[in-house]
Design an enzyme around this catalytic site. Structure first.
Site, short mmCIF file in Angstrom:
data_model
loop_
_atom_site.label_atom_id
_atom_site.label_comp_id
_atom_site.label_asym_id
_atom_site.label_seq_id
_atom_site.Cartn_x
_atom_site.Cartn_y
_atom_site.Cartn_z
N GLU A 242 70.79 48.64 99.74
CA GLU A 242 72.21 48.98 99.62
C GLU A 242 72.50 49.31 98.16
OE1 GLU A 242 75.13 45.85 100.08
OE2 GLU A 242 73.60 44.31 99.94
N LYS B 142 77.81 36.59 99.38
CA LYS B 142 78.70 37.22 98.41
C LYS B 142 78.91 36.25 97.25
CE LYS B 142 82.36 40.57 98.98
NZ LYS B 142 81.61 41.83 99.04
N ARG C 115 82.10 34.48 106.59
CA ARG C 115 81.12 34.91 105.59
C ARG C 115 81.23 34.07 104.32
NH1 ARG C 115 81.12 41.20 104.18
NH2 ARG C 115 82.91 40.56 102.93
C1 LIG Z 1 81.32 42.99 99.75
C2 LIG Z 1 80.04 43.73 99.76
C3 LIG Z 1 79.81 44.80 100.66
C4 LIG Z 1 80.88 45.35 101.57
O1 LIG Z 1 81.32 44.43 102.51
P1 LIG Z 1 82.71 44.64 103.27
O2 LIG Z 1 82.84 43.41 104.09
O3 LIG Z 1 82.59 45.86 104.11
O4 LIG Z 1 83.75 44.79 102.23
C5 LIG Z 1 78.56 45.39 100.64
N1 LIG Z 1 77.60 45.02 99.79
C6 LIG Z 1 77.78 44.01 98.91
C7 LIG Z 1 76.67 43.61 98.01
C8 LIG Z 1 79.00 43.33 98.88
O5 LIG Z 1 79.18 42.35 98.00
#
Ligand SMILES: *Cc1c(COP(=O)(O)O)cnc(C)c1O
Length: 340
Positions: free
Chosen positions: A220, A184, A82
């Site tokens: 989200e 991210k 990722r």
């Molecule tokens: C990091 C993140 C998540 C959660 O991802 P995980 O891999 O489960 O920790 C969800 N939404 C956003 C916007 C994120 O940055």
């Protein structure tokens, strides 16, 4: 190694400096070998790309002690992949997956004293990140980058049981169609700060973002994906190209199907549908699942049948099964647990 003298139950979720961090530098088109350092500071040009045009990406994962005493991380290969998806979208160099995993291994080994004991509920949070480090003034990608991983111990996310939270449907947008919502990048968090401060001022714990184009579909929150449980026990999660693909969510969907025999649907979720669900949760590395008790949509209150006192039944089962797998109490699918 002796454990650090920390009150594992009460350390909270803040930065605590540990002994060692991993640093690798990218220059002239290649990564160096990388090494641990005890220096917790970063010294940069005043004109570094990250400071001017926010060219920075990150990951988050945890190291912890399993029931049999192993120190492990959970699916770190997915964090490596990722991070590289994020790097490509941000015109940053990818880092070889083996080097990412080696960095994780070195940082956990160098900070074993800070890996909380089994049963404490605390974990050692790992933060891999990469940023443009050389001077950039004309708008373009940096030529030099630094990749770092630091570790900080964090306390149990829920002290004394998970209390359902209240969220609001938010009028700010998190991610544009064809934008950067699926990676991210620090920039996604920078622009969410105003919305979360405002939500807190109004008494909400979190924001539910909708799709920016039609403002009708659930996306989200600022840092966690949604899962919903229908009244007939199906697990539903929003499908969208502008949400961040959570590793926790991916793992929960697998657990729902393969361990609990539940039907799983990844599909668009209309905001009008929220009132029909039985349970709701937020998933991410930090809490695994935070139960949502109430959603407020411009004055309309939706209280899930699971209520404001505890996690919904199915959500709880998902939580118990995934955390059981992580902690070595339930057999894990092959490749999920990476022993350090
Ligand atoms: C990091 C993140 C998540 C959660 O991802 P995980 O891999 O489960 O920790 C969800 N939404 C956003 C916007 C994120 O940055």
């Amino acid at each position: 190694m002796d454990k650090a003298n920390l009150d594992w139950q009460n350390i909270g979720f803040g930065y605590i400096q540990t002994e060692e961090r991993y640093v690798a530098n990218y220059k002239n088109g290649a990564w160096d070998k990388g090494a641990l350092t005890k220096d917790a500071t970063v010294v940069l040009s005043e004109c570094a790309g990250v400071l001017q045009y926010a060219q920075t990406i990150f990951e988050g994962l945890k190291a912890y002690t399993t029931k049999n005493g192993d120190v492990v991380t959970f699916r770190p290969d997915l964090n490596a992949k990722r991070l590289n998806d994020s790097a490509r979208r941000m015109e940053m160099p990818v880092i070889p997956e083996e080097q990412f995993l080696e960095g994780v291994r070195q940082v956990v080994n160098g900070n074993r004293a800070y890996v909380p004991p089994f049963g404490s509920g605390a974990t050692l949070y790992l933060r891999p990140y990469m940023f443009g480090s050389n001077p950039v003034i004309g708008v373009k990608p940096a030529d030099e980058y630094q990749f770092r991983i630091f570790a900080t111990p964090v306390g149990p996310y829920f002290k004394g049981g998970a209390k359902p939270i209240t969220i609001r449907v938010c009028d700010y947008d998190r991610a544009a169609p064809n934008g950067t919502g699926h990676i991210k990048a620090g920039l996604n968090y920078a622009m969410s700060l105003h919305a979360i401060v405002e939500a807190h001022e109004l008494g909400y714990d979190e924001n539910m973002y909708l799709d920016a184009k039609t403002r009708t579909k659930v996306e989200e929150t600022g840092g966690a994906n949604f899962i919903f449980i229908t009244k007939d026990n199906k697990v539903v999660t929003p499908k969208s190209s502008t949400i961040l693909p959570s590793i926790t969510r991916k793992s929960l969907l697998y657990v729902a199907k393969e361990y609990l025999g539940l039907e799983v649907e990844e599909r668009e979720v209309d905001v009008e549908e929220l009132k029909d669900f039985a349970e709701c949760g937020l998933c991410g590395t930090a809490a695994v699942i935070s139960p949502v008790g109430k959603i407020v949509n411009h004055g309309e209150e939706i209280v899930f049948p699971s209520g404001m006192d505890q996690m919904g039944k199915v959500t709880q089962k998902l939580y118990d099964t995934l955390t059981g797998i992580q902690m070595g109490e339930i057999e894990a699918p092959k490749g999920w647990i990476y022993v350090i």
